[in-house]
Scaffold this motif. Structure first.
Motif, PDB file in Angstrom:
ATOM      1  N   PRO A   1       1.737   1.795  -1.383  1.00  0.00           N
ATOM      2  CA  PRO A   1       2.371   2.870  -0.614  1.00  0.00           C
ATOM      3  C   PRO A   1       2.476   2.479   0.860  1.00  0.00           C
ATOM      4  O   PRO A   1       1.606   1.786   1.393  1.00  0.00           O
ATOM      5  CB  PRO A   1       1.401   4.049  -0.796  1.00  0.00           C
ATOM      6  CG  PRO A   1       0.640   3.734  -2.038  1.00  0.00           C
ATOM      7  CD  PRO A   1       0.528   2.248  -2.087  1.00  0.00           C
ATOM      8  N   ASN A   2       3.554   2.916   1.485  1.00  0.00           N
ATOM      9  CA  ASN A   2       3.782   2.665   2.918  1.00  0.00           C
ATOM     10  C   ASN A   2       3.840   1.179   3.258  1.00  0.00           C
ATOM     11  O   ASN A   2       3.395   0.753   4.323  1.00  0.00           O
ATOM     12  CB  ASN A   2       2.708   3.362   3.760  1.00  0.00           C
ATOM     13  CG  ASN A   2       2.603   4.842   3.456  1.00  0.00           C
ATOM     14  OD1 ASN A   2       3.608   5.543   3.407  1.00  0.00           O
ATOM     15  ND2 ASN A   2       1.392   5.334   3.241  1.00  0.00           N
ATOM     16  N   HIS A   3       4.383   0.406   2.332  1.00  0.00           N
ATOM     17  CA  HIS A   3       4.573  -1.027   2.551  1.00  0.00           C
ATOM     18  C   HIS A   3       5.873  -1.238   3.337  1.00  0.00           C
ATOM     19  O   HIS A   3       6.797  -0.440   3.250  1.00  0.00           O
ATOM     20  CB  HIS A   3       4.652  -1.743   1.198  1.00  0.00           C
ATOM     21  CG  HIS A   3       4.584  -3.221   1.277  1.00  0.00           C
ATOM     22  ND1 HIS A   3       3.404  -3.901   1.441  1.00  0.00           N
ATOM     23  CD2 HIS A   3       5.549  -4.177   1.223  1.00  0.00           C
ATOM     24  CE1 HIS A   3       3.639  -5.198   1.472  1.00  0.00           C
ATOM     25  NE2 HIS A   3       4.931  -5.389   1.349  1.00  0.00           N
ATOM     26  N   PHE A   4       5.922  -2.329   4.106  1.00  0.00           N
ATOM     27  CA  PHE A   4       7.107  -2.620   4.912  1.00  0.00           C
ATOM     28  C   PHE A   4       7.795  -3.881   4.413  1.00  0.00           C
ATOM     29  O   PHE A   4       7.143  -4.795   3.897  1.00  0.00           O
ATOM     30  CB  PHE A   4       6.715  -2.779   6.389  1.00  0.00           C
ATOM     31  CG  PHE A   4       6.159  -1.521   6.988  1.00  0.00           C
ATOM     32  CD1 PHE A   4       6.993  -0.516   7.431  1.00  0.00           C
ATOM     33  CD2 PHE A   4       4.786  -1.341   7.098  1.00  0.00           C
ATOM     34  CE1 PHE A   4       6.486   0.646   7.982  1.00  0.00           C
ATOM     35  CE2 PHE A   4       4.262  -0.183   7.646  1.00  0.00           C
ATOM     36  CZ  PHE A   4       5.122   0.820   8.085  1.00  0.00           C
TER      37      PHE A   4
ATOM     38  N   THR B   1       6.417   7.647  -3.262  1.00  0.00           N
ATOM     39  CA  THR B   1       6.736   8.893  -3.989  1.00  0.00           C
ATOM     40  C   THR B   1       8.157   8.875  -4.531  1.00  0.00           C
ATOM     41  O   THR B   1       8.419   9.418  -5.603  1.00  0.00           O
ATOM     42  CB  THR B   1       6.542  10.115  -3.070  1.00  0.00           C
ATOM     43  OG1 THR B   1       7.360   9.971  -1.915  1.00  0.00           O
ATOM     44  CG2 THR B   1       5.093  10.245  -2.649  1.00  0.00           C
ATOM     45  N   THR B   2       9.073   8.248  -3.801  1.00  0.00           N
ATOM     46  CA  THR B   2      10.476   8.187  -4.256  1.00  0.00           C
ATOM     47  C   THR B   2      10.849   6.821  -4.817  1.00  0.00           C
ATOM     48  O   THR B   2      11.924   6.670  -5.389  1.00  0.00           O
ATOM     49  CB  THR B   2      11.415   8.512  -3.093  1.00  0.00           C
ATOM     50  OG1 THR B   2      11.241   7.536  -2.049  1.00  0.00           O
ATOM     51  CG2 THR B   2      11.134   9.900  -2.527  1.00  0.00           C
ATOM     52  N   GLN B   3       9.968   5.822  -4.606  1.00  0.00           N
ATOM     53  CA  GLN B   3      10.233   4.442  -5.037  1.00  0.00           C
ATOM     54  C   GLN B   3      11.512   3.892  -4.408  1.00  0.00           C
ATOM     55  O   GLN B   3      12.287   3.167  -5.027  1.00  0.00           O
ATOM     56  CB  GLN B   3      10.325   4.361  -6.573  1.00  0.00           C
ATOM     57  CG  GLN B   3       9.038   4.677  -7.297  1.00  0.00           C
ATOM     58  CD  GLN B   3       7.963   3.626  -7.058  1.00  0.00           C
ATOM     59  OE1 GLN B   3       8.175   2.436  -7.296  1.00  0.00           O
ATOM     60  NE2 GLN B   3       6.809   4.055  -6.573  1.00  0.00           N
TER      61      GLN B   3
ATOM     62  N   LYS C   1      -5.586  -0.312   0.666  1.00  0.00           N
ATOM     63  CA  LYS C   1      -4.163  -0.665   0.650  1.00  0.00           C
ATOM     64  C   LYS C   1      -3.326   0.096  -0.364  1.00  0.00           C
ATOM     65  O   LYS C   1      -2.104   0.175  -0.203  1.00  0.00           O
ATOM     66  CB  LYS C   1      -4.004  -2.177   0.420  1.00  0.00           C
ATOM     67  CG  LYS C   1      -4.561  -2.667  -0.912  1.00  0.00           C
ATOM     68  CD  LYS C   1      -4.490  -4.181  -0.988  1.00  0.00           C
ATOM     69  CE  LYS C   1      -5.087  -4.701  -2.282  1.00  0.00           C
ATOM     70  NZ  LYS C   1      -5.105  -6.174  -2.328  1.00  0.00           N
ATOM     71  N   ASN C   2      -3.933   0.665  -1.380  1.00  0.00           N
ATOM     72  CA  ASN C   2      -3.149   1.387  -2.398  1.00  0.00           C
ATOM     73  C   ASN C   2      -3.215   2.904  -2.242  1.00  0.00           C
ATOM     74  O   ASN C   2      -2.798   3.634  -3.146  1.00  0.00           O
ATOM     75  CB  ASN C   2      -3.630   0.991  -3.803  1.00  0.00           C
ATOM     76  CG  ASN C   2      -3.313  -0.455  -4.135  1.00  0.00           C
ATOM     77  OD1 ASN C   2      -2.226  -0.942  -3.825  1.00  0.00           O
ATOM     78  ND2 ASN C   2      -4.249  -1.150  -4.744  1.00  0.00           N
ATOM     79  N   HIS C   3      -3.721   3.378  -1.107  1.00  0.00           N
ATOM     80  CA  HIS C   3      -3.834   4.832  -0.914  1.00  0.00           C
ATOM     81  C   HIS C   3      -2.617   5.361  -0.159  1.00  0.00           C
ATOM     82  O   HIS C   3      -2.172   4.774   0.830  1.00  0.00           O
ATOM     83  CB  HIS C   3      -5.104   5.162  -0.132  1.00  0.00           C
ATOM     84  CG  HIS C   3      -5.527   6.593  -0.285  1.00  0.00           C
ATOM     85  ND1 HIS C   3      -4.868   7.629   0.348  1.00  0.00           N
ATOM     86  CD2 HIS C   3      -6.511   7.175  -1.022  1.00  0.00           C
ATOM     87  CE1 HIS C   3      -5.426   8.775   0.028  1.00  0.00           C
ATOM     88  NE2 HIS C   3      -6.432   8.526  -0.806  1.00  0.00           N
ATOM     89  N   PRO C   4      -2.044   6.484  -0.595  1.00  0.00           N
ATOM     90  CA  PRO C   4      -0.824   7.009   0.046  1.00  0.00           C
ATOM     91  C   PRO C   4      -1.007   7.496   1.482  1.00  0.00           C
ATOM     92  O   PRO C   4      -0.019   7.644   2.202  1.00  0.00           O
ATOM     93  CB  PRO C   4      -0.413   8.166  -0.873  1.00  0.00           C
ATOM     94  CG  PRO C   4      -1.651   8.534  -1.623  1.00  0.00           C
ATOM     95  CD  PRO C   4      -2.421   7.272  -1.783  1.00  0.00           C
TER      96      PRO C   4
END
Length: 449
Positions: free
Chosen positions: A203-206, A223-225, A423-426
């Motif tokens: 999540p929140n990756h750039f 959330t929207t992929q 790293k995997n937390h929204p």
């Protein structure tokens, strides 16, 4: 032949813990599975000398002493006492014994607790020849001394990152992106990740999208992929100078992201961007806290320094003041705004203080920046985050390769631990800044020296 003889890994072990391990993790003696744990009496003496004070090591010492007291109950602690759980081993306090053969005090010199701790481990090795006795210490020199005495020694591995060179960076570069996707990202405002050949992202990756003609920056919403464009946004008159800085600003300004880490070498703009983004959002938070752990030179307490509390602390907080001064200089032609920045400090809207001074406080509606976070242990990082109240945002900045705290390194410090585990937390975002923006001369030092 016994199973143990056939397979040495099944051999029962006795782990002897050094003081440095306890100060790193007060719960350490519960992390050795079915094996026994021994605490030299000198460790208790050192912890007794450290139990008073407001620093983290003082809290760790007190916590371990309470754990030992609860675990022992009414039993005598120089005898083996079972730890909780059927699969757990036992623990005991080892008295000040000298081995018959190699005497660490005779070899390395008397009067040091470290050498008496070595003797305690050597005595256990002599008393239990059927078991593998291992000294566990964060002190590299002590481990080397142990090995020179034919005593097994190892670092405390709990909380360590196994491969720091592969630590999560928060960004992915995608090459050969079709031209139509650039157009869709611009006109539609987002594109599906299914159209790109990428693995599932945190999540929140750039992402940096590239082809032979164009480059675009995007943010992944789990959330929207879908990928959404990231613009280069000016914050409090500070403009991002590269893609990674734009990503950092995006994470810092996103109200849905409550926890941000920014990692990078000196001069990449970590602290400056964090403070500028805090000022940009000053109306959304009750206060802005900017803190850093104090690591005194030669590891002496700041109480040894002359002057009052403020004069003792100011040299350690100077880099933060320098960043605030730099932001103020961006308004050289706006005296009103310069006056407002000064007012933020005098009225307590911005609080610049050592990390130890906020211990035990609940942080509600605070924009909380922790600079030099690589000098914290994983437990310290956890303690800080657990203090977050409603509507608080916490930022950790640091360089995992520039550590001043004894017994921490790039693999075991709290910043690396947080990046790897969150790293995997929204609610979390991370970005690693690679390019130094302080000056070409500073980049020469980082790159060549």
């Amino acid at each position: 032949m016994s199973k143990t003889a056939k397979n040495p890994s099944l051999q029962k072990k006795i782990f002897v813990l050094d003081t440095s391990v306890i100060l790193y993790d007060h719960n350490a003696f519960n992390n050795f599975q079915e094996h026994d744990v021994a605490i030299p009496i000198q460790v208790l003496e050192e912890l007794d000398n450290m139990k008073n004070g407001n620093e983290t090591r003082n809290a760790e010492a007190r916590s371990f002493i309470r754990l030992m007291d609860n675990a022992s109950g009414n039993k005598i602690i120089n005898q083996w006492i079972p730890l909780n759980g059927s699969k757990s081993g036992r623990f005991k306090v080892v008295m000040d014994n000298k081995p018959d053969h190699a005497d660490a005090e005779a070899i390395f010199g008397a009067g040091k607790f470290d050498h008496r701790i070595l003797n305690a481990a050597l005595s256990l090795k002599q008393e239990f020849p059927e078991k593998k006795v291992i000294l566990v210490s964060k002190d590299i020199c002590l481990r080397l001394k142990a090995k020179s005495l034919e005593l097994y020694a190892e670092d405390y591995e709990t909380g360590k990152i196994k491969n720091v060179d592969e630590l999560y960076t928060g960004k992915t570069v995608l090459s050969k992106v079709p031209e139509q996707l650039f157009a869709e990202l611009k006109t539609e405002g987002s594109i599906s990740t299914e159209l790109l050949d990428i693995a599932p992202q945190s999540p929140n990756h750039f992402c940096i999208l590239k082809n032979s003609r164009k480059t675009a920056t995007a943010w992944f919403d789990s959330t929207t992929q879908r990928l959404y464009p990231v613009s280069s946004k000016k914050i409090f008159n500070i403009s991002p100078r590269n893609h990674e800085q734009s990503f950092a600003v995006h994470a810092l300004l996103n109200p849905e992201i409550k926890l941000v880490t920014i990692q990078g070498k000196a001069g990449t703009g970590k602290t400056l961007l964090a403070i500028a983004s805090a000022l940009e959002q000053r109306k959304d938070y009750r206060q802005i806290y900017v803190t850093r752990p104090i690591i005194p030179l030669s590891n002496k307490d700041i109480g040894f320094l002359p002057g009052d509390a403020k004069s003792k602390i100011d040299p350690y907080m100077a880099p933060i003041w320098d960043n605030l001064r730099f932001i103020k200089e961006q308004y050289n032609h706006d005296l009103k705004m310069q006056g407002r920045i000064d007012e933020f400090v005098t009225t307590g809207k911005i609080v610049i203080t050592p990390l130890a001074y906020i211990r035990g406080r609940t942080l509600s509606k605070i924009f909380f920046i922790v600079d030099e976070a690589q000098n914290l242990t994983p437990h310290e990082i956890k303690t800080i985050i657990s203090r977050a109240g409603e509507d608080t945002k916490i930022i950790f900045t640091g360089d995992i390769y520039q550590i001043d705290t004894p017994y921490l390194d790039a693999e075991s410090n709290g910043l690396s631990y947080l990046i790897e585990n969150a790293k995997n937390h929204p609610l979390y975002a991370h970005i690693t800044l690679d390019k130094g923006e302080r000056s070409e001369l500073a980049n020469l030092a980082n790159d060549l020296l």
